[in-house]
Design a protein around this motif. Sequence first.
Motif, PDB file in Angstrom:
ATOM      1  N   THR A   1       0.921  -1.152  -0.006  1.00 58.31           N
ATOM      2  CA  THR A   1      -0.017  -0.067  -0.054  1.00 58.31           C
ATOM      3  C   THR A   1       0.943   1.278   0.052  1.00 58.31           C
ATOM      4  O   THR A   1       1.964   1.148   0.544  1.00 58.31           O
ATOM      5  CB  THR A   1      -0.960   0.076   1.224  1.00 58.31           C
ATOM      6  OG1 THR A   1      -0.322   0.052   2.578  1.00 58.31           O
ATOM      7  CG2 THR A   1      -1.918  -1.109   1.298  1.00 58.31           C
TER       8      THR A   1
ATOM      9  N   ASP B   1      -2.898  10.378 -10.326  1.00 56.82           N
ATOM     10  CA  ASP B   1      -4.200   9.669 -10.184  1.00 56.82           C
ATOM     11  C   ASP B   1      -4.047   8.593  -9.169  1.00 56.82           C
ATOM     12  O   ASP B   1      -4.986   7.645  -9.425  1.00 56.82           O
ATOM     13  CB  ASP B   1      -4.315   9.084 -11.637  1.00 56.82           C
ATOM     14  CG  ASP B   1      -4.531  10.022 -12.811  1.00 56.82           C
ATOM     15  OD1 ASP B   1      -5.102  11.151 -12.639  1.00 56.82           O
ATOM     16  OD2 ASP B   1      -3.923   9.761 -13.812  1.00 56.82           O
ATOM     17  N   ILE B   2      -3.293   8.530  -8.188  1.00 55.56           N
ATOM     18  CA  ILE B   2      -3.437   7.688  -7.164  1.00 55.56           C
ATOM     19  C   ILE B   2      -3.687   8.302  -5.812  1.00 55.56           C
ATOM     20  O   ILE B   2      -3.345   9.410  -5.761  1.00 55.56           O
ATOM     21  CB  ILE B   2      -2.037   6.697  -7.253  1.00 55.56           C
ATOM     22  CG1 ILE B   2      -0.802   7.703  -6.973  1.00 55.56           C
ATOM     23  CG2 ILE B   2      -1.958   5.959  -8.346  1.00 55.56           C
ATOM     24  CD1 ILE B   2       0.710   6.990  -7.172  1.00 55.56           C
ATOM     25  N   SER B   3      -3.858   7.503  -4.716  1.00 58.23           N
ATOM     26  CA  SER B   3      -4.086   8.082  -3.483  1.00 58.23           C
ATOM     27  C   SER B   3      -3.431   7.360  -2.368  1.00 58.23           C
ATOM     28  O   SER B   3      -2.861   6.333  -2.677  1.00 58.23           O
ATOM     29  CB  SER B   3      -5.450   8.269  -3.154  1.00 58.23           C
ATOM     30  OG  SER B   3      -6.388   9.273  -4.132  1.00 58.23           O
TER      31      SER B   3
ATOM     32  N   THR C   1      -3.629   3.180  -1.397  1.00 56.84           N
ATOM     33  CA  THR C   1      -4.098   2.395  -2.377  1.00 56.84           C
ATOM     34  C   THR C   1      -3.218   1.187  -2.448  1.00 56.84           C
ATOM     35  O   THR C   1      -1.920   1.203  -2.256  1.00 56.84           O
ATOM     36  CB  THR C   1      -3.764   3.202  -3.720  1.00 56.84           C
ATOM     37  OG1 THR C   1      -4.834   4.187  -3.906  1.00 56.84           O
ATOM     38  CG2 THR C   1      -4.150   2.321  -4.943  1.00 56.84           C
ATOM     39  N   LEU C   2      -3.588   0.019  -2.700  1.00 56.59           N
ATOM     40  CA  LEU C   2      -2.760  -1.230  -2.812  1.00 56.59           C
ATOM     41  C   LEU C   2      -2.383  -1.464  -4.146  1.00 56.59           C
ATOM     42  O   LEU C   2      -3.273  -1.383  -5.156  1.00 56.59           O
ATOM     43  CB  LEU C   2      -3.574  -2.347  -2.486  1.00 56.59           C
ATOM     44  CG  LEU C   2      -2.883  -3.790  -2.409  1.00 56.59           C
ATOM     45  CD1 LEU C   2      -2.136  -3.727  -1.595  1.00 56.59           C
ATOM     46  CD2 LEU C   2      -3.809  -4.721  -2.245  1.00 56.59           C
ATOM     47  N   VAL C   3      -0.844  -1.322  -4.454  1.00 53.54           N
ATOM     48  CA  VAL C   3      -0.363  -1.296  -5.660  1.00 53.54           C
ATOM     49  C   VAL C   3       0.271  -2.815  -6.074  1.00 53.54           C
ATOM     50  O   VAL C   3       0.722  -3.344  -4.955  1.00 53.54           O
ATOM     51  CB  VAL C   3       0.349  -0.177  -6.094  1.00 53.54           C
ATOM     52  CG1 VAL C   3      -0.374   1.233  -6.119  1.00 53.54           C
ATOM     53  CG2 VAL C   3       1.633  -0.108  -5.175  1.00 53.54           C
TER      54      VAL C   3
ATOM     55  N   ASP D   1       1.626  -1.754 -12.016  1.00 54.48           N
ATOM     56  CA  ASP D   1       0.700  -0.745 -11.877  1.00 54.48           C
ATOM     57  C   ASP D   1       1.353   0.639 -12.296  1.00 54.48           C
ATOM     58  O   ASP D   1       2.204   0.834 -11.709  1.00 54.48           O
ATOM     59  CB  ASP D   1       0.091  -0.740 -10.576  1.00 54.48           C
ATOM     60  CG  ASP D   1      -0.979  -1.925 -10.501  1.00 54.48           C
ATOM     61  OD1 ASP D   1      -1.022  -2.489 -11.282  1.00 54.48           O
ATOM     62  OD2 ASP D   1      -1.281  -1.938  -9.224  1.00 54.48           O
TER      63      ASP D   1
ATOM     64  N   LEU E   1       2.001   4.381 -11.490  1.00 49.03           N
ATOM     65  CA  LEU E   1       2.099   5.413 -10.760  1.00 49.03           C
ATOM     66  C   LEU E   1       2.054   6.640 -10.965  1.00 49.03           C
ATOM     67  O   LEU E   1       1.155   7.470 -10.554  1.00 49.03           O
ATOM     68  CB  LEU E   1       2.999   4.999  -9.597  1.00 49.03           C
ATOM     69  CG  LEU E   1       2.902   3.515  -9.114  1.00 49.03           C
ATOM     70  CD1 LEU E   1       3.918   3.042  -8.153  1.00 49.03           C
ATOM     71  CD2 LEU E   1       1.692   3.201  -8.439  1.00 49.03           C
TER      72      LEU E   1
END
Length: 370
Positions: A75, A174-176, A179-181, A185, A187
């Motif tokens: 995360t 566009d991520i916070s 967030t589970l990455v 993915d 970023l």
Amino acid sequence: MISRPETAGWRKCLLLLLLGLSLAFPVFAQAPPSQAPTPVIAARAELARWSDPLDALGTLKADESVTLSAKVTETIESLEFEGGERVEAGDVLVRLDDDEAQANLRAAEALRDERQAAVNRLAQLQQRNLGVRADVEDSRAQLRQAQAELESLQAQLDNYQIRAPFSGEVGFRDISIGTLVSPGDELVTLDKLDRMKLDFRVPETTLGSLEPGMSLTATSAAFPETAFEGEIATIGTRVDPVSRSVSIRALIDNPQRKLRPGMLMEVTVTLHPRQALVIPEAALIPEGERHYVLVIDEDSDAQVARRQVKVGERRPGEAEILAGLSAGDLVVSHGVERAHDGERVRLLGIADDDTSVRALLEANRDAGGV
């Protein structure tokens, strides 16, 4: 029927009447006034830098571009960018939760310290002839193994921090946090924009005129008043058998970072640079396949002479003259349609880089000359 003496009398009366009118109104007896000189604006034939343009359409790419992603599944703990700002190489952009990795690292450090202490004790015993050499070697091997595991965990710990591989501008965020990455993915994007790559295609027939290092200019609809300078960096090694064209890559400096990847550019490559004799295109008088100009003789009371010239290449507002004129010749550039061969003209001024046609017309209008 009127007799001959009466006819003669009428003629005499008519002549007397016309004579009286001419005496009463002298204007009828004057000769028509001579035609005033035609007002014109001139320009000098000058030597200038010239080249044959090769036009094409190209697409911009960033000098360096990358989409950063995670290497581990975890995360997001913190984000060190907002989007759109410039970052330097090595700056941390995303931090992932590394609590578990840190715990594993501390366990590996403790094991390494334990193995190091064992090596030290066995070494002291061997010095006193109280230990076995083989035990010492085994202990040292276990220490090296523990050290290798520690270094592996330290390397893995770097995967929890996503850093900028080069200086550039980051894209939108566009991520916070939270967030589970997972590996792969996307970023954040990173583009190096201080220099841009411009890819375009040209006909294969121009290959003999192209070489790396040649200069070019490029314009964009976003900045129509700005010409961006660049040079050819690479010429493609293959010709497209369908379009019979070859790919060209140029480099354009972008210090103000106005240009963006993906923009469409109108490209003009400078071919055969040279010094050429140049006149305004408006001075040309076309007649079929021939071209003429009106040359002003400054030593003969501004009399114009029609002269045939050989025209080379053209560019907006200017024409290259290959034969028929010499540097410094004065030609009519505005008023060509009113001036004629052998006539005198009234020179309103000479248009050049410092004096425009509008300025000359306004100056003569204010003076009452036009």
